[in-house]
Enzyme design. Structure first.
Site, mmCIF file in Angstrom:
data_model
loop_
_atom_site.group_PDB
_atom_site.id
_atom_site.type_symbol
_atom_site.label_atom_id
_atom_site.label_comp_id
_atom_site.label_asym_id
_atom_site.label_seq_id
_atom_site.Cartn_x
_atom_site.Cartn_y
_atom_site.Cartn_z
ATOM 1 N N ASP A 128 11.096 -6.772 8.263
ATOM 2 C CA ASP A 128 10.673 -5.877 7.168
ATOM 3 C C ASP A 128 10.430 -4.460 7.683
ATOM 4 O O ASP A 128 10.225 -3.542 6.893
ATOM 5 C CB ASP A 128 9.416 -6.410 6.469
ATOM 6 C CG ASP A 128 8.306 -6.741 7.448
ATOM 7 O OD1 ASP A 128 8.537 -7.559 8.348
ATOM 8 O OD2 ASP A 128 7.211 -6.166 7.329
ATOM 9 N N ASN A 129 10.452 -4.287 8.992
ATOM 10 C CA ASN A 129 10.301 -2.949 9.567
ATOM 11 C C ASN A 129 11.613 -2.452 10.170
ATOM 12 O O ASN A 129 11.610 -1.563 11.017
ATOM 13 C CB ASN A 129 9.191 -2.951 10.619
ATOM 14 C CG ASN A 129 7.830 -3.214 9.998
ATOM 15 O OD1 ASN A 129 7.611 -2.923 8.824
ATOM 16 N ND2 ASN A 129 6.924 -3.778 10.769
ATOM 17 N N ASP B 120 -6.213 -3.991 0.535
ATOM 18 C CA ASP B 120 -6.863 -2.998 -0.325
ATOM 19 C C ASP B 120 -5.943 -1.842 -0.697
ATOM 20 O O ASP B 120 -6.316 -0.965 -1.473
ATOM 21 C CB ASP B 120 -8.145 -2.465 0.344
ATOM 22 C CG ASP B 120 -7.874 -1.822 1.702
ATOM 23 O OD1 ASP B 120 -6.687 -1.628 2.054
ATOM 24 O OD2 ASP B 120 -8.845 -1.522 2.415
ATOM 25 N N ARG C 226 15.188 -2.401 3.747
ATOM 26 C CA ARG C 226 14.943 -3.102 5.004
ATOM 27 C C ARG C 226 15.798 -4.353 5.081
ATOM 28 O O ARG C 226 16.262 -4.847 4.041
ATOM 29 C CB ARG C 226 13.472 -3.532 5.054
ATOM 30 C CG ARG C 226 12.489 -2.413 4.782
ATOM 31 C CD ARG C 226 11.273 -2.889 3.985
ATOM 32 N NE ARG C 226 10.513 -1.744 3.475
ATOM 33 C CZ ARG C 226 9.531 -1.140 4.122
ATOM 34 N NH1 ARG C 226 9.147 -1.606 5.282
ATOM 35 N NH2 ARG C 226 8.931 -0.097 3.618
ATOM 36 N N ARG D 91 0.836 -1.206 0.000
ATOM 37 C CA ARG D 91 0.000 0.000 0.000
ATOM 38 C C ARG D 91 0.871 1.255 0.000
ATOM 39 O O ARG D 91 0.539 2.260 0.603
ATOM 40 C CB ARG D 91 -0.915 0.010 1.216
ATOM 41 C CG ARG D 91 -0.146 -0.223 2.494
ATOM 42 C CD ARG D 91 -1.009 -0.147 3.685
ATOM 43 N NE ARG D 91 -0.283 -0.674 4.822
ATOM 44 C CZ ARG D 91 -0.701 -0.623 6.046
ATOM 45 N NH1 ARG D 91 -1.839 -0.077 6.313
ATOM 46 N NH2 ARG D 91 0.007 -1.123 7.020
ATOM 47 N N ARG E 262 5.667 9.678 3.358
ATOM 48 C CA ARG E 262 6.744 9.355 4.283
ATOM 49 C C ARG E 262 8.082 9.718 3.657
ATOM 50 O O ARG E 262 8.276 9.540 2.457
ATOM 51 C CB ARG E 262 6.671 7.860 4.553
ATOM 52 C CG ARG E 262 7.669 7.353 5.525
ATOM 53 C CD ARG E 262 7.196 6.056 6.117
ATOM 54 N NE ARG E 262 7.284 4.956 5.169
ATOM 55 C CZ ARG E 262 6.863 3.737 5.449
ATOM 56 N NH1 ARG E 262 6.315 3.457 6.611
ATOM 57 N NH2 ARG E 262 6.966 2.771 4.569
HETATM 58 P P1 AMP Z 1 3.128 -3.520 8.132
HETATM 59 O O1 AMP Z 1 2.330 -4.219 9.163
HETATM 60 O O2 AMP Z 1 2.656 -2.127 7.847
HETATM 61 O O3 AMP Z 1 4.588 -3.583 8.359
HETATM 62 O O4 AMP Z 1 2.823 -4.309 6.772
HETATM 63 C C1 AMP Z 1 3.191 -5.639 6.529
HETATM 64 C C2 AMP Z 1 2.935 -5.981 5.084
HETATM 65 O O5 AMP Z 1 1.536 -5.954 4.792
HETATM 66 C C3 AMP Z 1 3.576 -5.041 4.086
HETATM 67 O O6 AMP Z 1 3.986 -5.799 2.986
HETATM 68 C C4 AMP Z 1 2.448 -4.107 3.725
HETATM 69 O O7 AMP Z 1 2.627 -3.516 2.476
HETATM 70 C C5 AMP Z 1 1.261 -5.058 3.715
HETATM 71 N N1 AMP Z 1 0.000 -4.360 3.997
HETATM 72 C C6 AMP Z 1 -0.430 -3.883 5.177
HETATM 73 N N2 AMP Z 1 -1.644 -3.297 5.062
HETATM 74 C C7 AMP Z 1 -2.005 -3.406 3.768
HETATM 75 C C8 AMP Z 1 -3.145 -3.011 3.000
HETATM 76 N N3 AMP Z 1 -4.178 -2.352 3.553
HETATM 77 N N4 AMP Z 1 -3.155 -3.302 1.689
HETATM 78 C C9 AMP Z 1 -2.127 -3.946 1.126
HETATM 79 N N5 AMP Z 1 -1.034 -4.350 1.782
HETATM 80 C C10 AMP Z 1 -0.951 -4.098 3.080
HETATM 81 MG MG MG Z 2 5.982 -2.527 7.444
#
Ligand code: AMP
Ligand code: MG
Length: 476
Positions: free
Chosen positions: A243-244, A116, A174, A85, A167
């Site tokens: 990944d973070n 989404d 990462r 996203r 951002r």
């Molecule tokens: P995060 O929890 O933000 O570190 O996200 C973990 C993974 O999930 C990453 O690859 C994000 O791009 C994906 N992700 C999180 N929320 C969404 C969303 N609403 N739509 C698509 N991908 C998402």
């Molecule tokens: Mg992330």
């Protein structure tokens, strides 16, 4: 002003081109003027900013892409994550370095899986507030340039107003980016990535003989510094997946983050972290674990002799706790007023244990100690709270130069942090009552964490009930 994207050009496997979604009614809610100035973006027409930073208009030179990465999430490897996203718009080059601009919540990409691609308004505002707070606290961090409301709804448990946050980070590479290619055996890409990271973040290593081993050590050093800053201000990241974790050593991904109130190392607020893997006091160990994952990716570059590579990398990983503790002790000494290690690790452990058993608020206690430096007599409340430790601290203070103790304490102990209850309050005013004023007042206060301004006092109060029952959620 023209954006470039050297990262996307580095290798065709790193990113895929992806266009942000069209949105119904983009409105610029927040604009970070100081950051815009730093990035030389002030010349953008004010009435076009909403379009630029929701992806409706392309910034000059920008070709939006979504980037590939993998990651260990709560200890389990996921080979296929990526920007689901987010759209990387490109890089700007400034006097203070190169920065990447990325939209988040800007629609689906080839990496969206079932998501989404969208972001709700409250988490977008939250990321802006938290990252700005961290920046002004002096913690290495990604920042936010803008929040644009989309005029569209985002479906979560119920329909929510949607937003896009821009951002800004020194790069978005990462540990999980390395893992993505290492897991696929694409060591040529891993090498390109490593060289890119050296060029952008660690140019002093260019001529190093053991360049990739030194890269690992340099990244470790940045991570140690980062985690000790988090421990200094009471930050709980909440989702320290690989990944973070950025190679640049900046804080990223503010989804479920929260601040420590009452000191307790087991504090965890994230609704999905049921076992407390990412609890406040676990963060240094998890950082070491994450660095071990990075080391695994780099092994073939470190030494062609597998055994030697493993030995060399292992020795760096094993040295992390000692180095981190050493710097942690130095940091805690600064919080206590001393630029040299007057108090050793075991004293500091006792001190923190005391905070824990007496259920003392971490930030408030250090403010009280700072106030106490110039008081002629012992304070009854602090004596009660800290017992002998208080007397021992006062004794050391008595032997030192008072103005310098006080100055050190004021530099390292914030007067105000983004306390969870205060953050929730201003977010709810912004989202439910359409009133951004409390948010903006709090933002202003957080931009001056070491010096009280007009409204600082209003935001200093710890949560009633010690944040009991507070929960954070992923899904920025
Ligand atoms: P995060 O929890 O933000 O570190 O996200 C973990 C993974 O999930 C990453 O690859 C994000 O791009 C994906 N992700 C999180 N929320 C969404 C969303 N609403 N739509 C698509 N991908 C998402
Ligand atoms: Mg992330």
């Amino acid at each position: 002003m023209k954006l470039t994207n050297h990262y996307a050009k580095l290798d065709p496997h790193l990113c895929q081109s992806a266009d942000p979604f069209m949105v119904s009614d983009p409105k610029l809610l927040l604009w970070n003027d100081a950051l815009a100035k730093q990035l030389n973006l002030q010349s953008l027409e004010p009435d076009q900013r909403a379009d630029y930073f929701s992806g409706q208009l392309n910034l000059p030179g920008s070709k939006p892409v979504a980037c590939a990465y993998a990651g260990h999430q709560f200890g389990h490897f996921n080979p296929q994550l990526g920007d689901g996203r987010a759209h990387l718009l490109g890089e700007v080059h400034t006097d203070s370095g190169t920065f990447e601009l990325q939209l988040k919540g800007s629609g689906q990409t080839p990496y969206s899986r079932n998501g989404d691609g969208l972001c709700a308004l409250a988490p977008a505002l939250r990321e802006y507030l938290m990252s700005e707070a961290m920046y002004h606290l002096g913690v290495p961090t990604s920042r936010c340039l803008a929040v644009v409301s989309t005029g569209d709804e985002v479906m979560r448990e119920k329909p929510l107003p949607g937003a896009i946050v821009t951002r800004v980070a020194a790069s978005h590479i990462r540990v999980g980016t390395f893992e993505y290619f290492a897991a696929r055996g694409q060591m040529d890409v891993v090498k390109n990535l490593a060289d890119f990271v050296i060029e952008r973040h660690y140019p002093e290593l260019r001529k190093s003989e053991d360049i990739y081993l030194d890269l690992l050590q340099a990244v470790i050093q940045k991570q140690i510094n980062l985690i000790n800053h988090w421990l200094r201000v009471g930050f709980i990241h909440g989702v320290m997946n690989t990944d973070n974790t950025l190679l640049s050593g900046e804080t990223i991904d503010f989804g479920p983050c929260a601040m420590l109130g009452v000191y307790h190392p087991a504090t965890v607020y994230s609704s999905i972290d049921r076992r407390g893997r990412y609890a406040f006091g676990q963060q240094a160990q998890i950082m070491q674990w994450n660095m071990a994952r990075l080391a695994e990716c780099l092994l073939p570059l470190i030494n062609s002799d597998e055994k030697k590579a493993l030995q060399q990398a292992e020795s760096l990983i094993k040295a992390i706790p000692e180095q981190q503790s050493k710097e942690f002790v130095a940091m805690m000494n600064r919080k206590l007023g001393f630029d040299s290690a007057v108090f050793n690790q075991s004293w500091i452990n006792d001190f923190l244990k005391r905070l824990q058993t007496k259920q003392l608020d971490y930030t408030a206690l250090f403010i009280a100690l700072t106030e106490d430096v110039t008081k002629p007599t012992e304070d009854d409340e602090l004596k009660n709270q800290l017992g002998d430790l208080y007397r021992q601290w006062r004794q050391q203070v008595g032997k030192a130069d008072l103005p310098s103790v006080e100055k050190t304490m004021r530099q390292h102990n914030p007067l105000v942090i983004p306390r969870n209850h205060a953050v929730e309050k201003v977010l709810s005013a912004a989202v439910e009552d359409n009133d951004l004023n409390p948010f903006k007042t709090f933002l202003q206060v957080l931009q001056s964490p070491y010096q009280a301004i007009e409204h600082t006092e209003r935001f200093q109060q710890p949560a009633p009930e010690y944040d009991a029952g507070y929960q954070t959620f992923c899904g920025t």
